[in-house]
Design a protein around this motif. Structure first.
Motif, PDB file in Angstrom:
ATOM      1  N   LYS A 268       0.836  -1.196   0.000  1.00  0.00           N
ATOM      2  CA  LYS A 268       0.000   0.000   0.000  1.00  0.00           C
ATOM      3  C   LYS A 268       0.880   1.259   0.000  1.00  0.00           C
ATOM      4  N   VAL A 269       2.120   1.101   0.448  1.00  0.00           N
ATOM      5  CA  VAL A 269       3.114   2.163   0.312  1.00  0.00           C
ATOM      6  C   VAL A 269       4.331   1.566  -0.387  1.00  0.00           C
ATOM      7  N   VAL A 270       4.893   2.325  -1.322  1.00  0.00           N
ATOM      8  CA  VAL A 270       6.027   1.846  -2.120  1.00  0.00           C
ATOM      9  C   VAL A 270       7.114   2.915  -2.125  1.00  0.00           C
ATOM     10  N   PHE A 271       8.342   2.484  -1.851  1.00  0.00           N
ATOM     11  CA  PHE A 271       9.468   3.424  -1.824  1.00  0.00           C
ATOM     12  C   PHE A 271      10.203   3.414  -3.157  1.00  0.00           C
ATOM     13  N   TYR A 272      10.632   4.597  -3.576  1.00  0.00           N
ATOM     14  CA  TYR A 272      11.499   4.750  -4.753  1.00  0.00           C
ATOM     15  C   TYR A 272      12.722   5.537  -4.298  1.00  0.00           C
ATOM     16  N   PRO A 273      13.937   4.955  -4.308  1.00  0.00           N
ATOM     17  CA  PRO A 273      14.247   3.563  -4.634  1.00  0.00           C
ATOM     18  C   PRO A 273      13.893   2.627  -3.473  1.00  0.00           C
ATOM     19  N   LYS A 274      13.776   1.352  -3.797  1.00  0.00           N
ATOM     20  CA  LYS A 274      13.255   0.371  -2.841  1.00  0.00           C
ATOM     21  C   LYS A 274      14.165   0.175  -1.637  1.00  0.00           C
ATOM     22  N   ARG A 275      15.450   0.482  -1.770  1.00  0.00           N
ATOM     23  CA  ARG A 275      16.366   0.197  -0.651  1.00  0.00           C
ATOM     24  C   ARG A 275      16.001   0.978   0.611  1.00  0.00           C
ATOM     25  N   TRP A 276      15.262   2.087   0.459  1.00  0.00           N
ATOM     26  CA  TRP A 276      14.896   2.847   1.650  1.00  0.00           C
ATOM     27  C   TRP A 276      13.814   2.150   2.471  1.00  0.00           C
ATOM     28  N   GLU A 277      13.224   1.099   1.905  1.00  0.00           N
ATOM     29  CA  GLU A 277      12.277   0.313   2.686  1.00  0.00           C
ATOM     30  C   GLU A 277      12.963  -0.315   3.898  1.00  0.00           C
ATOM     31  N   ASN A 278      14.257  -0.602   3.766  1.00  0.00           N
ATOM     32  CA  ASN A 278      14.995  -1.199   4.891  1.00  0.00           C
ATOM     33  C   ASN A 278      15.067  -0.242   6.069  1.00  0.00           C
ATOM     34  N   THR A 279      15.265   1.048   5.782  1.00  0.00           N
ATOM     35  CA  THR A 279      15.292   2.051   6.858  1.00  0.00           C
ATOM     36  C   THR A 279      13.927   2.127   7.534  1.00  0.00           C
ATOM     37  N   TYR A 280      12.898   2.108   6.721  1.00  0.00           N
ATOM     38  CA  TYR A 280      11.516   2.176   7.223  1.00  0.00           C
ATOM     39  C   TYR A 280      11.190   0.985   8.110  1.00  0.00           C
ATOM     40  N   THR A 281      11.445  -0.204   7.612  1.00  0.00           N
ATOM     41  CA  THR A 281      11.062  -1.408   8.360  1.00  0.00           C
ATOM     42  C   THR A 281      11.919  -1.586   9.611  1.00  0.00           C
ATOM     43  N   HIS A 282      13.211  -1.283   9.520  1.00  0.00           N
ATOM     44  CA  HIS A 282      14.086  -1.459  10.678  1.00  0.00           C
ATOM     45  C   HIS A 282      13.644  -0.574  11.836  1.00  0.00           C
ATOM     46  N   TRP A 283      13.283   0.674  11.518  1.00  0.00           N
ATOM     47  CA  TRP A 283      12.859   1.584  12.581  1.00  0.00           C
ATOM     48  C   TRP A 283      11.539   1.129  13.200  1.00  0.00           C
ATOM     49  N   LEU A 284      10.610   0.718  12.362  1.00  0.00           N
ATOM     50  CA  LEU A 284       9.309   0.287  12.885  1.00  0.00           C
ATOM     51  C   LEU A 284       9.414  -0.998  13.705  1.00  0.00           C
ATOM     52  N   GLU A 285      10.296  -1.904  13.295  1.00  0.00           N
ATOM     53  CA  GLU A 285      10.458  -3.168  14.009  1.00  0.00           C
ATOM     54  C   GLU A 285      11.164  -2.989  15.350  1.00  0.00           C
ATOM     55  N   ASN A 286      11.881  -1.877  15.511  1.00  0.00           N
ATOM     56  CA  ASN A 286      12.623  -1.632  16.755  1.00  0.00           C
ATOM     57  C   ASN A 286      12.153  -0.351  17.450  1.00  0.00           C
ATOM     58  N   ILE A 287      10.894  -0.025  17.258  1.00  0.00           N
ATOM     59  CA  ILE A 287      10.374   1.265  17.711  1.00  0.00           C
ATOM     60  C   ILE A 287      10.230   1.316  19.230  1.00  0.00           C
ATOM     61  N   HIS A 288      10.401   2.529  19.782  1.00  0.00           N
ATOM     62  CA  HIS A 288      10.136   2.797  21.190  1.00  0.00           C
ATOM     63  C   HIS A 288       8.974   3.780  21.273  1.00  0.00           C
ATOM     64  N   ASP A 289       8.386   3.851  22.450  1.00  0.00           N
ATOM     65  CA  ASP A 289       7.328   4.838  22.634  1.00  0.00           C
ATOM     66  C   ASP A 289       7.907   6.238  22.428  1.00  0.00           C
ATOM     67  N   TRP A 290       7.098   7.108  21.911  1.00  0.00           N
ATOM     68  CA  TRP A 290       7.520   8.438  21.457  1.00  0.00           C
ATOM     69  C   TRP A 290       7.239   9.464  22.551  1.00  0.00           C
ATOM     70  N   CYS A 291       8.302  10.109  23.027  1.00  0.00           N
ATOM     71  CA  CYS A 291       8.156  11.189  23.996  1.00  0.00           C
ATOM     72  C   CYS A 291       7.720  12.444  23.229  1.00  0.00           C
ATOM     73  N   ILE A 292       6.491  12.899  23.477  1.00  0.00           N
ATOM     74  CA  ILE A 292       5.924  13.987  22.680  1.00  0.00           C
ATOM     75  C   ILE A 292       5.855  15.314  23.431  1.00  0.00           C
ATOM     76  N   SER A 293       6.198  15.343  24.714  1.00  0.00           N
ATOM     77  CA  SER A 293       6.135  16.606  25.454  1.00  0.00           C
ATOM     78  C   SER A 293       7.462  17.336  25.367  1.00  0.00           C
ATOM     79  N   ARG A 294       7.378  18.654  25.222  1.00  0.00           N
ATOM     80  CA  ARG A 294       8.568  19.491  25.131  1.00  0.00           C
ATOM     81  C   ARG A 294       8.421  20.652  26.116  1.00  0.00           C
ATOM     82  N   GLN A 295       9.504  20.932  26.799  1.00  0.00           N
ATOM     83  CA  GLN A 295       9.478  21.990  27.817  1.00  0.00           C
ATOM     84  C   GLN A 295       9.778  23.334  27.156  1.00  0.00           C
ATOM     85  N   LEU A 296       8.852  23.710  26.265  1.00  0.00           N
ATOM     86  CA  LEU A 296       8.973  24.941  25.494  1.00  0.00           C
ATOM     87  C   LEU A 296       7.713  25.773  25.669  1.00  0.00           C
TER      88      LEU A 296
END
Length: 882
Positions: free
Chosen positions: A381-409
């Motif tokens: 449903k999503v396709v990368f051009y060039p395809k090698r960047w799919e590795n960056t996408y999948t690696h990050w998602l497979e090793n994801i941590h919870d996202w700290c969204i608060s900023r002291q600003l």
């Protein structure tokens, strides 16, 4: 009809701004409803803190090419522009301005500080918008958005509350990445790790019973005041008998235990690790496993706090480290210190060393959304051009941590959470509450933190179209078609947009993701202020024009590769624009007294059908290239058609008709040339938008603006395979004859005599006869005869496909004289080569000379070797004629 005047010299400054203003005034960037599916692209919003660089120029040039192409194919086309409020970066700019005035943001208060920041935003936004318009971006400015405008602010609040209601947003005490300079927490992926030269300190921790001491290795002795234990590996036989013993924490009156934990690396340092849960991610996890106390020793500004001995308080970590090491040494606790290089996290904005810091923060639970995003990729449903960047996408998602969204600003979307000061009820609301729903108290206090900038950006593909309202734009243009962005924000932004869209919209935000290469200097270095190797897009435009910049960038944008450029690189686009201008000027000068006739009424010759065939092929190649995001292939197709096919071959062949004294012949030829010129402008418009529009407006055979005309498409009635083959054979003959002239060194002014003999089944025999004067003109022949009966025993044969050519060389040059001259030249080059080789083999020269001098001599060596090789080849050929 009168001749049309184009200025003698191509001057983009004379029309680019005017053309853009015309497009704006006539609403040419607005989507037009149609039966085809829409093409939608959202601009990666540049930070509102600065100006555009070459990366922005590349990214927006490629989006502009796609937008203009699909607009001309008839698809309702929307390119949404916008800017990002860039929380940390923008606040830093304002705080630096205040510092020059001797002020801090606290001196202004939150409301006045935010007012000041809006002023900075407006100034920088205006600059960015002008730059985007200057490079020719054909985005719909009526759809322009800002990540803190009213609509997007509503979208941010809706998404926060929705995710909170679904249990995907929570608050808790965690060890986060903290930038003392920016004064805020950062997400894991906002930390950049850099090698740092430091020291590893071995420190004695005495047993509390006075029986001796252990040795602990650390790179951060100043954090020892937050130590709550020392850990050893349970399988480390050296220390198993010590587990449970108490230690005196040096420089304090505290006692800490020795514990066992498998995370300790037995081979690192002494195999004993001090555990500081409030200041190290591994120690944090260890502390949770063993239910250890968490002692925070840092203030928000990175100085040591009240949990440290008095003498170290309010000193920075680096200052305190020196003091602690000195005291450890003086009191006999320091065993040794050795140099130790390791990677340390730095803030991606200000490059300050990040401190692991214990605090209460807001988080988004990511694992469930990450799995949905991975499945969307698996389902294509999503396709990368060039395809090698799919590795960056999948690696990050497979090793994801919870996202700290608060900023002291203060600059950003304030978190929509309130606490009742009377009953402590927490209220998360879409609208600002006026009273507590539990006790009805009006004593409510809103959370002071703001949301991470990326929290608004991850909604960009649908918030810009009106979500959470059910707008017509959202119904028509979402999901968007394509995202064009850089690889360094695949995890910051691309992945998060897909997750947010799947969670909140139930579908992916776009299908195609084109990842651009980086724009680097000629040495392959990333462009940066520190290196001083950046190129300002506006300087390029000032020197060469916007078309030259866009065409050069697209021509060099090979999928999956970085672009290596300097200012001179843009000469490529400038030369092409000049070629286009001069060709159009030449044709438009020859309209005097000509009456145009419809091209449909013209009987086409072989050269005519061939050029329309080539136009057909070029249009098809551009379509294939852009549908597969191979921008360089598209630019190459445009270049080859206009420069080679149209100018070098067809226009040259058409000059006989153009200069004919027969009005009918001239009218026929001019009508065809103008039709082809109009088609050529349509073909090149996405890649060279201003010059093509300026020329198109001068053509007497068209109406309206080029920007919304129809793009050339592949047509079955323009397939002329046999005629294309005939012209291909003619081009082959011309190329071969020109090569022979070059090989034999026949000067341009010397004419050659040529005889062509054709095989019985040669398809282009009659065509060669018909075009013999054209071929003769191309190759500088005094005469060219197509006649199998002519004597050719004293001529040089040149083979062709289905024919053979004979060149009477001796009639053009003095072979004996040329042989002597060539021999002399070769001998001179040999002597020069020997001198260079002697220099390069001289050890004294190679060891003392600068690299540039050696490189220069190596260049001479290659030059002389090439001259000798060509000369010997040329000489051997000439000797066959003696």
């Amino acid at each position: 009809m009168k001749a049309v005047e184009l200025s003698k010299a191509y001057d983009p400054k004379s029309f680019e701004d005017r053309i853009y203003q015309t497009w704006m005034e006539k609403g040419m960037f607005k989507p037009v409803a149609g039966e085809q599916s829409p093409f939608t692209v959202v601009m990666p919003p540049p930070n509102v803190t600065g100006i555009l660089h070459m990366g922005h120029a590349l990214n927006n040039s490629l989006q502009d090419i796609l937008t203009r192409y699909y607009r001309m194919t008839g698809r309702p086309t929307l390119w949404v522009p916008g800017t990002d409020h860039a929380g940390i970066a923008t606040q830093n700019i304002v705080e630096r301005q205040l510092a020059k005035e001797g002020l801090r943001r606290q001196d202004l208060g939150r409301d006045r500080f935010i007012e000041r920041t809006w002023q900075v935003k407006e100034k920088h936004h205006g600059i960015i918008k002008q730059q985007l318009q200057k490079i020719g971006s054909s985005c719909d400015w009526d759809h322009e958005r800002f990540t803190m405008d009213e609509g997007l602010s509503q979208a941010v609040r809706e998404s926060f509350v929705t995710l909170y209601e679904r249990g995907l947003i929570y608050k808790g005490e965690y060890l986060v990445n903290y930038c003392p300079k920016c004064g805020t927490a950062l997400a894991d992926d906002e930390v950049e790790y850099q090698p740092v030269s430091a020291f590893l300190y071995d420190v004695r921790y005495p047993y509390s019973d006075g029986s001796g001491f252990i040795t602990v290795a650390t790179t951060r002795p100043e954090t020892m005041f937050g130590d709550v234990a020392v850990a050893v590996n349970p399988e480390d036989e050296r220390y198993t008998h010590l587990i449970g013993a108490l230690l005196d924490l040096p420089l304090t009156d505290r006692k800490i235990p020795i514990i066992a934990d498998a995370f300790v690396d037995k081979s690192f340092g002494t195999g004993m690790v001090k555990i500081t849960p409030a200041h190290d991610p591994n120690d944090w996890q260890c502390g949770k496993r063993h239910n250890l106390e968490k002692v925070n020793v840092l203030n928000p500004d990175g100085t040591l706090n009240e949990n440290c001995p008095q003498k170290y308080r309010n000193f920075s970590a680096v200052e305190a480290r020196g003091m602690v090491v000195a005291d450890l040494k003086e009191q006999g606790f320091l065993v040794k210190e050795v140099a130790h290089n390791h990677d340390v996290g730095h803030c991606y904005r200000c490059n300050t060393i990040i401190e692991p810091y214990l605090s209460n923060q807001w988080f988004v639970s990511m694992k469930g959304m990450a799995e949905k995003a991975l499945q969307a990729w698996r389902d294509e449903k999503v396709v990368f051009y060039p395809k090698r960047w799919e590795n960056t996408y999948t690696h990050w998602l497979e090793n994801i941590h919870d996202w700290c969204i608060s900023r002291q600003l203060w600059w950003g979307h304030r978190i929509p959470v309130w606490e009742c000061q009377d009953c402590k009820q927490v209220i998360v609301a879409r609208q600002d509450p006026t009273e507590c729903p539990n006790c009805h108290s009006a004593n409510l206090v809103q959370e002071t933190d703001v949301l991470d900038t990326w929290f608004s950006s991850w909604l960009w593909p649908f918030s810009t179209l009106g979500w959470p309202q059910k707008t017509a734009d959202l119904a028509t243009y979402f999901p968007t078609s394509t995202l064009v962005t850089a690889y360094d924000i695949i995890f910051f932004w691309v992945s998060r947009m897909i997750m947010a869209s799947l969670e909140l919209m139930g579908e992916v935000p776009f299908r195609d993701i084109y990842i651009t290469g980086l724009v680097r200097d000629k040495q392959g270095r990333k462009m940066s202020k520190s290196l001083g190797n950046g190129i300002d897009p506006l300087e390029v435009i000032d020197q060469y024009g916007a078309d030259a910049m866009k065409f050069t960038l697209s021509y060099m944008a090979t999928q999956g590769q970085d672009i290596l450029i300097d200012m001179d690189s843009f000469r490529l686009g400038s030369r092409f624009a000049n070629k286009v201008w001069n060709a159009a000027r030449f044709l438009l000068m020859n309209l005097e007294g000509v009456n145009l006739i419809p091209v449909s009424m013209v009987t086409l010759t072989t050269m005519d059908t061939w050029i329309y065939n080539q136009l057909n092929v070029a249009a098809q190649n551009v379509q294939i290239a852009l549908e597969n995001y191979k921008f360089n292939d598209g630019a190459q197709a445009v270049y080859d058609f206009f420069w080679n096919d149209f100018c070098d071959w067809y226009v040259e062949s058409a000059k006989r008709g153009l200069y004919s004294d027969d009005p009918a012949v001239k009218e026929r030829q001019v009508s065809l040339l103008l039709d082809l010129l109009a088609e050529s402008m349509r073909l090149m418009h996405p890649f060279a938008s201003f010059i093509s529009e300026e020329i198109y407006q001068k053509l007497p055979n068209v109406e309206g603006l080029l920007i919304n005309s129809t793009y050339p498409s592949f047509r079955s009635d323009r397939v002329y395979t046999e005629d294309a083959l005939k012209v291909q054979r003619l081009q082959e003959a011309v190329t071969s004859l020109r090569a022979l002239r070059s090989d034999l060194g026949i000067a341009v002014e010397r004419k050659i005599r040529v005889v062509v003999k054709c095989d019985p089944d040669f398809v282009a025999a009659s065509f060669f006869e018909e075009q013999k004067n054209l071929i003769a003109g191309f190759v500088g022949a005094s005469s060219l005869e197509v006649d199998n009966s002519m004597a050719t025993d004293k001529a040089v044969p040149v083979a062709g496909t289905g024919y053979e050519m004979y060149v009477f060389v001796r009639e053009a040059i003095d072979v004996e004289k040329e042989v002597l001259k060539l021999g002399s030249d070769i001998e001179k080059n040999r002597k020069s080569l020997e001198a260079v080789l002697a220099k390069l083999s001289n050890e004294k020269f190679t060891s003392n000379a600068k690299a540039e001098a050696i490189e220069k001599e190596q260049g001479k060596k290659a030059e002389f070797e090439e001259k000798i090789e060509k000369g010997e080849k040329h000489l051997a050929l000439l000797k066959t004629f003696l």
